[in-house]
Design a protein around this motif. Structure first.
Motif, PDB file in Angstrom:
ATOM      1  N   SER A 250      -0.333   7.667   6.728  1.00  0.00           N
ATOM      2  CA  SER A 250      -0.829   6.614   5.847  1.00  0.00           C
ATOM      3  C   SER A 250      -1.926   7.150   4.932  1.00  0.00           C
ATOM      4  O   SER A 250      -2.758   7.970   5.345  1.00  0.00           O
ATOM      5  CB  SER A 250      -1.392   5.466   6.675  1.00  0.00           C
ATOM      6  OG  SER A 250      -2.104   4.547   5.862  1.00  0.00           O
ATOM      7  N   VAL A 251      -1.921   6.665   3.690  1.00  0.00           N
ATOM      8  CA  VAL A 251      -3.002   7.017   2.755  1.00  0.00           C
ATOM      9  C   VAL A 251      -3.727   5.744   2.307  1.00  0.00           C
ATOM     10  O   VAL A 251      -4.332   5.708   1.243  1.00  0.00           O
ATOM     11  CB  VAL A 251      -2.477   7.811   1.546  1.00  0.00           C
ATOM     12  CG1 VAL A 251      -1.958   9.165   1.983  1.00  0.00           C
ATOM     13  CG2 VAL A 251      -1.381   7.045   0.799  1.00  0.00           C
ATOM     14  N   SER A 252      -3.652   4.702   3.141  1.00  0.00           N
ATOM     15  CA  SER A 252      -4.397   3.481   2.834  1.00  0.00           C
ATOM     16  C   SER A 252      -5.893   3.759   2.931  1.00  0.00           C
ATOM     17  O   SER A 252      -6.328   4.729   3.564  1.00  0.00           O
ATOM     18  CB  SER A 252      -4.024   2.368   3.812  1.00  0.00           C
ATOM     19  OG  SER A 252      -4.544   2.645   5.099  1.00  0.00           O
ATOM     20  N   VAL A 259      -9.807   8.723   9.096  1.00  0.00           N
ATOM     21  CA  VAL A 259      -9.751  10.188   9.101  1.00  0.00           C
ATOM     22  C   VAL A 259     -11.152  10.759   8.864  1.00  0.00           C
ATOM     23  O   VAL A 259     -11.583  11.705   9.550  1.00  0.00           O
ATOM     24  CB  VAL A 259      -8.759  10.701   8.039  1.00  0.00           C
ATOM     25  CG1 VAL A 259      -8.897  12.216   7.857  1.00  0.00           C
ATOM     26  CG2 VAL A 259      -7.328  10.350   8.431  1.00  0.00           C
ATOM     27  N   ALA A 260     -11.858  10.194   7.901  1.00  0.00           N
ATOM     28  CA  ALA A 260     -13.208  10.688   7.603  1.00  0.00           C
ATOM     29  C   ALA A 260     -14.127  10.530   8.814  1.00  0.00           C
ATOM     30  O   ALA A 260     -14.925  11.426   9.124  1.00  0.00           O
ATOM     31  CB  ALA A 260     -13.781   9.934   6.405  1.00  0.00           C
ATOM     32  N   ARG A 269      -6.581  18.704   9.956  1.00  0.00           N
ATOM     33  CA  ARG A 269      -5.860  19.553   9.010  1.00  0.00           C
ATOM     34  C   ARG A 269      -4.943  18.678   8.160  1.00  0.00           C
ATOM     35  O   ARG A 269      -4.222  17.838   8.669  1.00  0.00           O
ATOM     36  CB  ARG A 269      -5.040  20.617   9.734  1.00  0.00           C
ATOM     37  CG  ARG A 269      -4.311  21.546   8.762  1.00  0.00           C
ATOM     38  CD  ARG A 269      -3.926  22.822   9.419  1.00  0.00           C
ATOM     39  NE  ARG A 269      -3.076  23.646   8.572  1.00  0.00           N
ATOM     40  CZ  ARG A 269      -2.681  24.865   8.873  1.00  0.00           C
ATOM     41  NH1 ARG A 269      -3.061  25.422  10.018  1.00  0.00           N
ATOM     42  NH2 ARG A 269      -1.907  25.550   8.060  1.00  0.00           N
ATOM     43  N   GLN A 270      -5.001  18.917   6.863  1.00  0.00           N
ATOM     44  CA  GLN A 270      -4.191  18.159   5.916  1.00  0.00           C
ATOM     45  C   GLN A 270      -2.862  18.872   5.668  1.00  0.00           C
ATOM     46  O   GLN A 270      -2.804  20.100   5.583  1.00  0.00           O
ATOM     47  CB  GLN A 270      -4.955  18.017   4.600  1.00  0.00           C
ATOM     48  CG  GLN A 270      -4.270  17.157   3.554  1.00  0.00           C
ATOM     49  CD  GLN A 270      -5.133  17.004   2.311  1.00  0.00           C
ATOM     50  OE1 GLN A 270      -6.372  17.083   2.375  1.00  0.00           O
ATOM     51  NE2 GLN A 270      -4.489  16.808   1.169  1.00  0.00           N
ATOM     52  N   VAL A 271      -1.784  18.100   5.571  1.00  0.00           N
ATOM     53  CA  VAL A 271      -0.473  18.659   5.273  1.00  0.00           C
ATOM     54  C   VAL A 271      -0.484  19.223   3.855  1.00  0.00           C
ATOM     55  O   VAL A 271      -0.904  18.545   2.917  1.00  0.00           O
ATOM     56  CB  VAL A 271       0.627  17.585   5.396  1.00  0.00           C
ATOM     57  CG1 VAL A 271       1.979  18.141   4.976  1.00  0.00           C
ATOM     58  CG2 VAL A 271       0.695  17.046   6.816  1.00  0.00           C
ATOM     59  N   SER A 307      -8.733  12.045   1.192  1.00  0.00           N
ATOM     60  CA  SER A 307      -9.400  11.149   0.250  1.00  0.00           C
ATOM     61  C   SER A 307      -8.377  10.690  -0.775  1.00  0.00           C
ATOM     62  O   SER A 307      -7.264  11.244  -0.861  1.00  0.00           O
ATOM     63  CB  SER A 307     -10.562  11.867  -0.461  1.00  0.00           C
ATOM     64  OG  SER A 307     -10.061  12.810  -1.392  1.00  0.00           O
ATOM     65  N   LEU A 308      -8.748   9.700  -1.552  1.00  0.00           N
ATOM     66  CA  LEU A 308      -7.837   9.195  -2.585  1.00  0.00           C
ATOM     67  C   LEU A 308      -7.480  10.277  -3.596  1.00  0.00           C
ATOM     68  O   LEU A 308      -6.413  10.239  -4.212  1.00  0.00           O
ATOM     69  CB  LEU A 308      -8.469   7.994  -3.294  1.00  0.00           C
ATOM     70  CG  LEU A 308      -8.533   6.684  -2.479  1.00  0.00           C
ATOM     71  CD1 LEU A 308      -9.334   5.630  -3.230  1.00  0.00           C
ATOM     72  CD2 LEU A 308      -7.130   6.178  -2.184  1.00  0.00           C
ATOM     73  N   ARG A 309      -8.367  11.263  -3.758  1.00  0.00           N
ATOM     74  CA  ARG A 309      -8.083  12.366  -4.706  1.00  0.00           C
ATOM     75  C   ARG A 309      -6.886  13.200  -4.265  1.00  0.00           C
ATOM     76  O   ARG A 309      -6.238  13.863  -5.090  1.00  0.00           O
ATOM     77  CB  ARG A 309      -9.319  13.272  -4.846  1.00  0.00           C
ATOM     78  CG  ARG A 309     -10.516  12.611  -5.506  1.00  0.00           C
ATOM     79  CD  ARG A 309     -11.625  13.623  -5.753  1.00  0.00           C
ATOM     80  NE  ARG A 309     -12.056  14.271  -4.527  1.00  0.00           N
ATOM     81  CZ  ARG A 309     -12.980  13.781  -3.720  1.00  0.00           C
ATOM     82  NH1 ARG A 309     -13.561  12.613  -3.997  1.00  0.00           N
ATOM     83  NH2 ARG A 309     -13.343  14.417  -2.621  1.00  0.00           N
ATOM     84  N   ASP A 310      -6.599  13.194  -2.970  1.00  0.00           N
ATOM     85  CA  ASP A 310      -5.490  13.996  -2.432  1.00  0.00           C
ATOM     86  C   ASP A 310      -4.137  13.304  -2.547  1.00  0.00           C
ATOM     87  O   ASP A 310      -3.106  13.928  -2.316  1.00  0.00           O
ATOM     88  CB  ASP A 310      -5.731  14.313  -0.944  1.00  0.00           C
ATOM     89  CG  ASP A 310      -7.015  15.075  -0.712  1.00  0.00           C
ATOM     90  OD1 ASP A 310      -7.374  15.899  -1.567  1.00  0.00           O
ATOM     91  OD2 ASP A 310      -7.668  14.828   0.330  1.00  0.00           O
TER      92      ASP A 310
END
Length: 408
Positions: A250-252, A259-260, A269-271, A307-310
């Motif tokens: 999820s990126v909500s 996550v933060a 770790r980010q995909v 983050s939303l930037r990702d």
């Protein structure tokens, strides 16, 4: 027995959590999974988890009708169509056409629509759906890539999806109690009736007023008012001790905040999107090795974004989300061979991909972790695992950190 048809996997565990809280013995059957007669005999509610929220319309209707027939065969006498508390759909469907088909199959002439889930800030007042203090059309759901919600009046949303009339009942009538609400519903000539609800007491009133209805519909909140037949016999147990991991597709905003928060104490770790698109299998292998290399006692996190930037919807014209879901699903299977016995999975589509990849047929519902989220257990290749399937927007900021306390 109460039979529930849920439009996605996290929604299924969501409503099962509420039913468990209201003292039902409940299990979740995944799509075409089967329930042995011995298990079925102990249940008074069964949820069938489908993937119909964004499926092609004809497929969604057919799957829902088939689920209804299975529930009937298992002995259900009342039915509940569970959809998202933000009424996720398009002008064409799928909520309206599914309700039309099931009403016809059951021969019912009226079905209530109650998306409210006050515990998570979803309320209906004067027929308008609110997310917290915002109208649905002003919330982040307005920009949803699959089901953008640009209208807040639930009756208008449902009317656009059905040829049958849609009426409304406002909060003052609900507050007059179950007998009065039942009387007003009986006088209605509308096929569908949207009912205001802004707190759990309202939901209990609605559930009591419609206890004799063959078919109801709503978010998971309606289940809170459906009293089970007796005291819950809680025989749920977690799997043997082992390591846990978190897969967050999820990126909500809520999931990103979770996550933060967890990153302050746990490895994250980010995909890598490029490698996920080019080589999902290899990406899953490398991520599984990374998880195994983390310190004993840690709870590693794999996430789609920090983050939303990702957040990226497309790379060179290719949609990103399906690739991330595939990686998370493959990763879940590989983690089970690396000693992981418990997984928190965030995001409806990610949860669906993981459950399908693991070949899970039935989820046994355990303790509630947050409104709409619970631990469950399942067998994968004859080994027990624990799963917490979380809708992206559910849970407090510390959810990824505190979820494990129930397994201790």
């Amino acid at each position: 027995m109460l039979g529930i048809i849920a439009d996605d996997f996290t929604g299924a565990t969501d409503v099962a959590t509420m039913l468990r809280r209201s003292k039902h013995q409940v299990a979740v059957v995944i799509e075409d999974g089967d329930l042995p007669a011995e298990q079925l005999s102990r249940l008074d509610a069964v949820v069938i988890a489908l993937k119909t929220r964004t499926a092609p319309l004809d497929e969604a209707v057919t799957s829902s009708r088939n689920a209804l027939q299975r529930l009937r065969a298992w002995g259900a006498t009342r039915y509940y169509v569970k959809y998202c508390s933000t009424f996720d759909s398009t002008p064409r469907g799928n909520i309206g056409p599914i309700l039309d088909a099931l009403c016809n199959d059951l021969g019912v002439t009226r079905c209530i629509a109650v998306p409210s889930l006050p515990a998570n800030g979803r309320t209906v007042y004067q027929g308008h759906l609110f997310v917290g203090s915002e109208l649905l059309e002003d919330s982040s759901m307005r920009d949803h890539p699959l089901t953008p919600m640009t209208e807040s009046k639930v009756a208008s949303l449902l009317q656009a999806q059905s040829t049958h009339p849609v009426g409304e009942i406002s909060l003052p009538t609900v507050r007059q109690g179950p007998a009065r609400l039942r009387q007003v519903l009986a006088a209605s000539t509308d096929r569908y009736v949207v009912i205001d609800a802004i707190d759990d007491t309202d939901l209990r009133t609605i559930a009591a007023a419609t206890a004799g209805d063959t078919l109801v519909s709503g978010g998971s909140g309606l289940a809170l008012g459906m009293s089970g037949p007796g005291t819950l016999n809680d025989s749920w147990t977690p799997p043997p001790s082992g390591r846990g991991a978190i897969l967050c597709g999820s990126v909500s905003r809520a999931s990103l905040a979770q996550v933060a928060h967890v990153s302050k104490t746990q490895p994250v770790r980010q995909v890598d999107i490029s490698t996920a698109l080019a080589d999902p299998e290899g990406t899953a292998v490398r991520l599984a090795l990374w998880v195994s290399d983390q310190p004993a006692g840690s709870t590693p996190v794999i996430c789609a974004a920090r983050s939303l930037r990702d957040v990226r919807q497309h790379v060179d014209g290719t949609e990103v989300a399906p690739a991330v879901e595939q990686v998370m699903a493959l990763l879940a299977r590989k983690l089970l061979t690396h000693g992981i016995t418990a997984l928190v999975v965030a995001g409806g589509e990610t949860s669906g991909a993981v459950v399908r990849e693991l070949g899970i047929g039935v989820l046994h519902i355990g303790p509630e972790l947050a409104p709409g989220v619970c631990w469950s257990t399942a067998e994968v290749e004859k080994r027990p695992i624990a799963l917490a399937l979380k809708s992206g927007n559910f849970g407090h900021e510390d959810f990824f950190s505190t979820a494990w306390e129930s397994l201790a």
